[in-house]
Design a protein around this motif. Structure first.
Motif, PDB file in Angstrom:
ATOM      1  N   ILE A  98       0.855  -1.208   0.000  1.00 52.93           N
ATOM      2  CA  ILE A  98       0.000   0.000   0.000  1.00 52.93           C
ATOM      3  C   ILE A  98       0.887   1.253   0.000  1.00 52.93           C
TER       4      ILE A  98
ATOM      5  N   ARG B 162       2.373   1.635  -3.441  1.00 53.95           N
ATOM      6  CA  ARG B 162       1.419   2.160  -4.424  1.00 53.95           C
ATOM      7  C   ARG B 162       1.236   3.663  -4.256  1.00 53.95           C
ATOM      8  N   ASP B 163       1.172   4.115  -3.008  1.00 53.82           N
ATOM      9  CA  ASP B 163       0.879   5.521  -2.744  1.00 53.82           C
ATOM     10  C   ASP B 163       2.146   6.373  -2.627  1.00 53.82           C
TER      11      ASP B 163
ATOM     12  N   VAL C  52      -1.936  10.195   1.560  1.00 51.55           N
ATOM     13  CA  VAL C  52      -2.730  10.604   0.402  1.00 51.55           C
ATOM     14  C   VAL C  52      -3.515  11.893   0.663  1.00 51.55           C
TER      15      VAL C  52
ATOM     16  N   TRP D  30      -8.133  -3.113  -1.758  1.00 55.96           N
ATOM     17  CA  TRP D  30      -7.312  -2.113  -2.439  1.00 55.96           C
ATOM     18  C   TRP D  30      -8.063  -0.817  -2.703  1.00 55.96           C
ATOM     19  N   GLU D  31      -9.369  -0.917  -2.884  1.00 51.56           N
ATOM     20  CA  GLU D  31     -10.157   0.272  -3.230  1.00 51.56           C
ATOM     21  C   GLU D  31     -10.498   1.113  -2.000  1.00 51.56           C
TER      22      GLU D  31
ATOM     23  N   VAL E 225      -5.594   3.289   2.042  1.00 52.27           N
ATOM     24  CA  VAL E 225      -4.612   4.263   1.547  1.00 52.27           C
ATOM     25  C   VAL E 225      -3.537   4.441   2.623  1.00 52.27           C
TER      26      VAL E 225
ATOM     27  N   PRO F 282      -8.285   5.082  -4.923  1.00 54.06           N
ATOM     28  CA  PRO F 282      -7.362   3.955  -4.727  1.00 54.06           C
ATOM     29  C   PRO F 282      -7.751   2.749  -5.576  1.00 54.06           C
ATOM     30  N   ARG F 283      -6.766   2.102  -6.145  1.00 51.52           N
ATOM     31  CA  ARG F 283      -7.007   0.945  -7.002  1.00 51.52           C
ATOM     32  C   ARG F 283      -5.990  -0.133  -6.698  1.00 51.52           C
TER      33      ARG F 283
END
Ligand code: ZN
Length: 171
Positions: free
Chosen positions: A75, A78-79, A84, A107-108, A111, A137-138
């Motif tokens: 996570i 990804r961020d 975020v 995942w959605e 964050v 978020p994806r």
């Protein structure tokens, strides 16, 4: 012992193995060293440079792809390692829709966040406090996530991961 990044013949990242195993692949002409690690293995006949990145000489077909496991490390990656909400360095995971309000652990809905934002937000919904996400978020996609999922990254690998879905801020 350091690790070596293995790329397919197409340069797609495949995985991470020990330097020693990587060296054997190179010596057996099954792979080519494309990035040296800077460390040297000494043996009776001399010494040899250990690889940081190798590329398989023959294309290997990957039969199926796993979903990227939902971990704190993944996570953060990804961020971009940032909160975020305010872009401070991330220190925690936030559920956008709080779990107490029925938000899922997926995942959605997860964050990376800093402690301050996580604390301020607590169990509120974003609209209740006037916050919004810059992007939804994806689940991350791309072969580079096979490498990030192992939790082992190396600055030397970055240029090989970037074309396959990893942002520069990650490694
Ligand atoms: Zn924050």
């Amino acid at each position: 012992m350091s690790r070596t990044l293995v790329l397919n013949a197409t340069y797609e990242p495949l995985g991470v193995i020990t330097e020693r195993r990587a060296l054997i692949l190179v010596l057996n002409h099954r792979a080519t060293m494309i990035e040296e690690s800077g460390s040297v293995l000494h043996f009776s006949g001399g010494e040899i440079e250990l690889p940081s990145v190798i590329r398989l000489n023959k294309f290997v077909r990957i039969p199926y792809r796993h979903a990227v496991p939902l971990s704190r490390r993944a996570i953060f990656a990804r961020d971009g390692g940032r909160c975020v909400y305010c872009t401070a360095p991330a220190t925690s995971i936030d559920h956008v829709i709080p779990r107490s309000r029925g938000g899922g652990h997926n995942w959605e809905n997860v964050v990376s966040a800093c402690h301050k934002c996580n604390h301020l937000k607590a169990d509120k919904q974003l609209k209740e406090i006037g916050w919004r996400l810059r992007q939804l978020p994806r689940e991350p996609v791309g072969a580079a996530w096979r490498i990030l999922g192992t939790g082992q990254t190396n600055a030397r690998w970055l240029q090989y991961l970037e074309p396959f879905g990893v942002a520069a801020a990650t490694a």
